[in-house]
Design a protein around this motif. Structure first.
Motif, PDB file in Angstrom:
ATOM      1  N   ALA A   1      36.888 104.933  42.037  1.00 41.97           N
ATOM      2  CA  ALA A   1      38.085 104.106  42.184  1.00 41.97           C
ATOM      3  C   ALA A   1      37.736 102.740  42.770  1.00 41.97           C
ATOM      4  CB  ALA A   1      39.101 104.824  43.080  1.00 41.97           C
ATOM      5  N   LEU A   2      36.836 102.717  43.754  1.00 41.99           N
ATOM      6  CA  LEU A   2      36.426 101.444  44.354  1.00 41.99           C
ATOM      7  C   LEU A   2      35.677 100.588  43.336  1.00 41.99           C
ATOM      8  CD1 LEU A   2      36.231  99.634  46.830  1.00 41.99           C
ATOM      9  CD2 LEU A   2      34.154 100.874  47.494  1.00 41.99           C
ATOM     10  N   ARG A   3      34.831 101.218  42.530  1.00 42.75           N
ATOM     11  CA  ARG A   3      34.112 100.490  41.474  1.00 42.75           C
ATOM     12  C   ARG A   3      35.091  99.764  40.554  1.00 42.75           C
ATOM     13  NH1 ARG A   3      32.431 104.632  37.377  1.00 42.75           N
ATOM     14  NH2 ARG A   3      34.671 104.428  37.039  1.00 42.75           N
ATOM     15  N   ASP A   4      36.142 100.470  40.132  1.00 40.05           N
ATOM     16  CA  ASP A   4      37.100  99.868  39.215  1.00 40.05           C
ATOM     17  C   ASP A   4      37.896  98.760  39.891  1.00 40.05           C
ATOM     18  OD1 ASP A   4      36.209 101.671  37.343  1.00 40.05           O
ATOM     19  OD2 ASP A   4      37.849 103.086  37.660  1.00 40.05           O
ATOM     20  N   GLU A   5      38.235  98.954  41.158  1.00 42.90           N
ATOM     21  CA  GLU A   5      38.958  97.908  41.887  1.00 42.90           C
ATOM     22  C   GLU A   5      38.099  96.654  42.034  1.00 42.90           C
ATOM     23  OE1 GLU A   5      42.038  97.634  43.133  1.00 42.90           O
ATOM     24  OE2 GLU A   5      42.700  99.583  42.381  1.00 42.90           O
ATOM     25  N   LEU A   6      36.830  96.825  42.305  1.00 47.44           N
ATOM     26  CA  LEU A   6      35.939  95.672  42.446  1.00 47.44           C
ATOM     27  C   LEU A   6      35.753  94.956  41.112  1.00 47.44           C
ATOM     28  CD1 LEU A   6      33.237  97.120  44.878  1.00 47.44           C
ATOM     29  CD2 LEU A   6      35.025  95.447  45.408  1.00 47.44           C
ATOM     30  N   VAL A   7      35.733  95.711  40.019  1.00 42.26           N
ATOM     31  CA  VAL A   7      35.649  95.083  38.695  1.00 42.26           C
ATOM     32  C   VAL A   7      36.873  94.212  38.448  1.00 42.26           C
ATOM     33  CG1 VAL A   7      35.721  95.542  36.217  1.00 42.26           C
ATOM     34  CG2 VAL A   7      34.138  96.805  37.666  1.00 42.26           C
ATOM     35  N   VAL A   8      38.050  94.747  38.777  1.00 40.51           N
ATOM     36  CA  VAL A   8      39.285  93.972  38.623  1.00 40.51           C
ATOM     37  C   VAL A   8      39.240  92.730  39.510  1.00 40.51           C
ATOM     38  CG1 VAL A   8      41.782  93.987  39.011  1.00 40.51           C
ATOM     39  CG2 VAL A   8      40.674  95.952  37.939  1.00 40.51           C
ATOM     40  N   MET A   9      38.714  92.888  40.726  1.00 42.88           N
ATOM     41  CA  MET A   9      38.635  91.756  41.648  1.00 42.88           C
ATOM     42  C   MET A   9      37.765  90.649  41.076  1.00 42.88           C
ATOM     43  SD  MET A   9      37.184  91.573  45.552  1.00 42.88           S
ATOM     44  CE  MET A   9      35.490  91.310  45.026  1.00 42.88           C
ATOM     45  N   THR A  10      36.626  91.020  40.480  1.00 44.38           N
ATOM     46  CA  THR A  10      35.724  89.993  39.949  1.00 44.38           C
ATOM     47  C   THR A  10      36.292  89.340  38.699  1.00 44.38           C
ATOM     48  OG1 THR A  10      34.506  91.708  38.729  1.00 44.38           O
ATOM     49  CG2 THR A  10      33.667  91.083  40.891  1.00 44.38           C
ATOM     50  N   ARG A  11      37.093  90.077  37.930  1.00 41.60           N
ATOM     51  CA  ARG A  11      37.621  89.521  36.683  1.00 41.60           C
ATOM     52  C   ARG A  11      38.900  88.726  36.888  1.00 41.60           C
ATOM     53  NH1 ARG A  11      37.009  94.715  32.565  1.00 41.60           N
ATOM     54  NH2 ARG A  11      34.734  94.699  32.425  1.00 41.60           N
ATOM     55  N   ILE A  12      39.808  89.246  37.687  1.00 41.75           N
ATOM     56  CA  ILE A  12      41.114  88.614  37.856  1.00 41.75           C
ATOM     57  C   ILE A  12      41.266  88.017  39.250  1.00 41.75           C
ATOM     58  CG2 ILE A  12      43.604  89.002  37.803  1.00 41.75           C
ATOM     59  CD1 ILE A  12      43.132  91.272  35.861  1.00 41.75           C
ATOM     60  N   GLY A  13      40.902  88.804  40.265  1.00 42.79           N
ATOM     61  CA  GLY A  13      41.092  88.342  41.641  1.00 42.79           C
ATOM     62  C   GLY A  13      40.303  87.089  41.955  1.00 42.79           C
ATOM     63  N   LEU A  14      39.064  87.017  41.475  1.00 45.63           N
ATOM     64  CA  LEU A  14      38.245  85.850  41.765  1.00 45.63           C
ATOM     65  C   LEU A  14      38.827  84.600  41.108  1.00 45.63           C
ATOM     66  CD1 LEU A  14      35.742  85.112  43.341  1.00 45.63           C
ATOM     67  CD2 LEU A  14      34.380  85.457  41.283  1.00 45.63           C
ATOM     68  N   ALA A  15      39.382  84.753  39.909  1.00 45.24           N
ATOM     69  CA  ALA A  15      40.009  83.620  39.237  1.00 45.24           C
ATOM     70  C   ALA A  15      41.201  83.111  40.047  1.00 45.24           C
ATOM     71  CB  ALA A  15      40.453  84.022  37.836  1.00 45.24           C
ATOM     72  N   MET A  16      42.011  84.040  40.574  1.00 46.13           N
ATOM     73  CA  MET A  16      43.146  83.628  41.394  1.00 46.13           C
ATOM     74  C   MET A  16      42.665  82.993  42.693  1.00 46.13           C
ATOM     75  SD  MET A  16      45.990  86.635  40.792  1.00 46.13           S
ATOM     76  CE  MET A  16      44.903  88.018  41.194  1.00 46.13           C
ATOM     77  N   GLY A  17      41.564  83.512  43.250  1.00 45.74           N
ATOM     78  CA  GLY A  17      41.020  82.948  44.478  1.00 45.74           C
ATOM     79  C   GLY A  17      40.513  81.529  44.273  1.00 45.74           C
ATOM     80  N   ILE A  18      39.800  81.302  43.181  1.00 47.66           N
ATOM     81  CA  ILE A  18      39.292  79.957  42.904  1.00 47.66           C
ATOM     82  C   ILE A  18      40.446  78.987  42.655  1.00 47.66           C
ATOM     83  CG2 ILE A  18      37.987  78.586  41.235  1.00 47.66           C
ATOM     84  CD1 ILE A  18      36.086  80.955  40.959  1.00 47.66           C
ATOM     85  N   SER A  19      41.488  79.455  41.968  1.00 42.90           N
ATOM     86  CA  SER A  19      42.672  78.607  41.773  1.00 42.90           C
ATOM     87  C   SER A  19      43.290  78.242  43.118  1.00 42.90           C
ATOM     88  CB  SER A  19      43.703  79.335  40.898  1.00 42.90           C
ATOM     89  OG  SER A  19      43.190  79.587  39.611  1.00 42.90           O
ATOM     90  N   GLY A  20      43.325  79.217  44.034  1.00 47.07           N
ATOM     91  CA  GLY A  20      43.836  78.930  45.371  1.00 47.07           C
ATOM     92  C   GLY A  20      42.984  77.913  46.102  1.00 47.07           C
ATOM     93  N   MET A  21      41.664  78.006  45.949  1.00 48.97           N
ATOM     94  CA  MET A  21      40.761  77.032  46.574  1.00 48.97           C
ATOM     95  C   MET A  21      40.992  75.631  46.030  1.00 48.97           C
ATOM     96  SD  MET A  21      37.275  79.343  46.639  1.00 48.97           S
ATOM     97  CE  MET A  21      36.235  77.944  47.104  1.00 48.97           C
ATOM     98  N   LEU A  22      41.143  75.517  44.716  1.00 54.94           N
ATOM     99  CA  LEU A  22      41.409  74.215  44.112  1.00 54.94           C
ATOM    100  C   LEU A  22      42.745  73.658  44.575  1.00 54.94           C
ATOM    101  CD1 LEU A  22      40.214  74.896  40.449  1.00 54.94           C
ATOM    102  CD2 LEU A  22      39.057  73.534  42.182  1.00 54.94           C
ATOM    103  N   LEU A  23      43.732  74.525  44.663  1.00 54.55           N
ATOM    104  CA  LEU A  23      45.055  74.111  45.132  1.00 54.55           C
ATOM    105  C   LEU A  23      44.990  73.611  46.571  1.00 54.55           C
ATOM    106  CD1 LEU A  23      48.078  73.947  44.477  1.00 54.55           C
ATOM    107  CD2 LEU A  23      48.295  76.311  45.237  1.00 54.55           C
ATOM    108  N   ALA A  24      44.239  74.333  47.417  1.00 49.96           N
ATOM    109  CA  ALA A  24      44.109  73.935  48.818  1.00 49.96           C
ATOM    110  C   ALA A  24      43.357  72.622  48.952  1.00 49.96           C
ATOM    111  CB  ALA A  24      43.393  75.035  49.600  1.00 49.96           C
ATOM    112  N   ALA A  25      42.248  72.488  48.221  1.00 48.47           N
ATOM    113  CA  ALA A  25      41.446  71.265  48.319  1.00 48.47           C
ATOM    114  C   ALA A  25      42.231  70.052  47.837  1.00 48.47           C
ATOM    115  CB  ALA A  25      40.158  71.427  47.524  1.00 48.47           C
TER     116      ALA A  25
END
Length: 425
Positions: free
Chosen positions: A191-215
């Motif tokens: 279950a953790l493996r699948d959650e981390l896969v989702v994080m790298t595919r979708i979560g990281l994209a949302m995180g980078i968008s947040g970083m760009l928005l903040a900067a």
């Protein structure tokens, strides 16, 4: 309510109540502290709060298991990481959590009024992960670090932002894996493996968008918000189209599966019951989401090839047919599925779904374990279904007699665990 429904409901509510309560408690404390200290930088709080609320309102479900709110998540993470000349002072952790929590409720409220699906637990998880990101970012970033043209500050801020985003993602992945383990009896590492896969595919994209928005907002003010939000809106539109296509895809597969019931080659609901049991076994064995989807489709479509046979089996009990008939039906079904052009892996599972284990997968590792799962799930369903009506214990005993010869021992043991945990059709 059936015993199975009660069991599923209790699993669904277990840790969910704790998470929702924790999210509400942290939010209330944050609102109280912010009210006492006063809100700093009102325009920024209002704009980012509005973005979070809108993002929650237009959330969608893309994978059948969890609602996604990329705009809300990116906006909340962006608000966490505001540091620059456009602000007199960065928001405090309590204010960040308060704005995120109140905006989340404001976004969920219209969905609830309109009768649209919403999930308080998922929204609470977002609030908790944002709080973790805020604490991480504040702890490792001195207040005098800002976007001021200094390369040293820029590198330090970028690193701090990445750590904040990662902390939010890892915490959410751990919580999500725990919930999946509780609800679906999945092994926690899988279950953790699948959650981390989702994080790298979708979560990281949302995180980078947040970083760009903040900067951007930290450097030039609120004028930067539309520049980042417009691409996010386009991305969300694309995701929603993809989610709609996936729903249509699933509906088509289920319609194909019902054709055998309409023609009398399987009993009413037999394919759905087989698929449900196969998915439970797949969860127990820790299959990846992609393999789980293929397994579910294969279980639903496993009887399609029977339409080519002369007469239906009594009560849809394909076990009453000869092995040659069953294997011919499996081959025909696989050929039909292959013609779709997009279900090749599903076709391969169906092709071997009637192979005896001793003559099949025991000697050929290329045969997918999903074929053995469909074989066992279908056998058990027919033993306890309308055709035979055996008790679960008697059906389990009958399946056990074929272990190692007809059925994959690993799959049978998984079935035993699933039934032992109270699975009912």
């Amino acid at each position: 309510m059936s015993q199975s429904s009660e069991l599923d409901e209790s699993r669904r509510l277990g840790s969910g109540i704790v998470l929702a309560a924790a999210g509400c408690a942290i939010g209330l404390v944050a609102v109280f502290l912010t009210a006492r200290r006063g809100v700093t930088e009102w325009p920024f709080a209002a704009v980012f709060g509005l973005l979070i609320a809108v993002g929650e309102t237009v959330q969608f479900r893309v994978d059948g298991t969890r609602n996604r709110a990329p705009i809300a998540t990116s906006a909340a993470l962006g608000y966490v990481m505001l540091r620059g000349p456009a602000l007199h002072a960065p928001p405090e952790v309590a204010q960040i959590v308060a704005v995120t929590g109140l905006a989340t409720l404001a976004g969920v409220f219209p969905r609830a009024i309109a009768g649209l699906p919403w999930d308080l637990v998922i929204s609470s998880r977002r609030v908790l992960s944002v709080a973790c990101a805020a604490i991480t970012f504040v702890l490792i970033t001195p207040e005098d670090f800002a976007w001021n043209g200094s390369w040293t500050h820029a590198i330090a801020l970028t690193g701090a932002m990445l750590l904040g985003v990662l902390s939010a993602g890892v915490v959410d992945a751990l919580v999500g894996a725990g919930q999946d383990t509780e609800k679906f009896n999945r092994p926690f590492p899988s279950a953790l493996r699948d959650e981390l896969v989702v994080m790298t595919r979708i979560g990281l994209a949302m995180g980078i968008s947040g970083m760009l928005l903040a900067a951007g907002t930290s450097l030039i003010g609120l004028w930067a918000v539309p520049l980042v939000v417009v691409p996010l809106l386009l991305t969300q539109f694309a995701f929603r189209r993809f989610a709609s296509a996936q729903r249509t895809y699933r509906a088509t597969v289920r319609s194909m599966a019902r054709s055998t019931e309409i023609a009398g080659f399987s009993s009413p609901g037999q394919n759905a019951r087989t698929a449900r049991l196969a998915v439970a076994i797949g969860n127990d064995l820790g299959l990846t989401p992609a393999r789980m989807e293929a397994l579910e489709y294969a279980a639903l479509l496993s009887g399609v090839g029977q339409l080519a046979l002369a007469d239906p089996s009594p009560g849809g009990a394909s076990l009453l047919r000869t092995r040659e008939e069953r294997q011919r039906a499996a081959e025909i079904g696989a050929s039909v599925i292959e013609r779709s052009g997009v279900l090749d892996h599903v076709a391969e599972i169906v092709r071997h779904s009637n192979d005896p284990y001793r003559q099949g997968r025991a000697n050929n590792a290329d045969i997918p374990v999903e074929s053995g799962i469909v074989n066992v799930a279908l056998a058990y369903e027919q033993l306890v279904g309308e055709g035979s009506g055996q008790s679960p214990d008697k059906a389990m005993e009958s399946v056990g007699l074929g272990i190692g010869a007809e059925y994959d021992p690993v799959v049978v043991e998984s079935l035993r665990r699933v039934i032992g945990r109270g699975f009912r059709f």
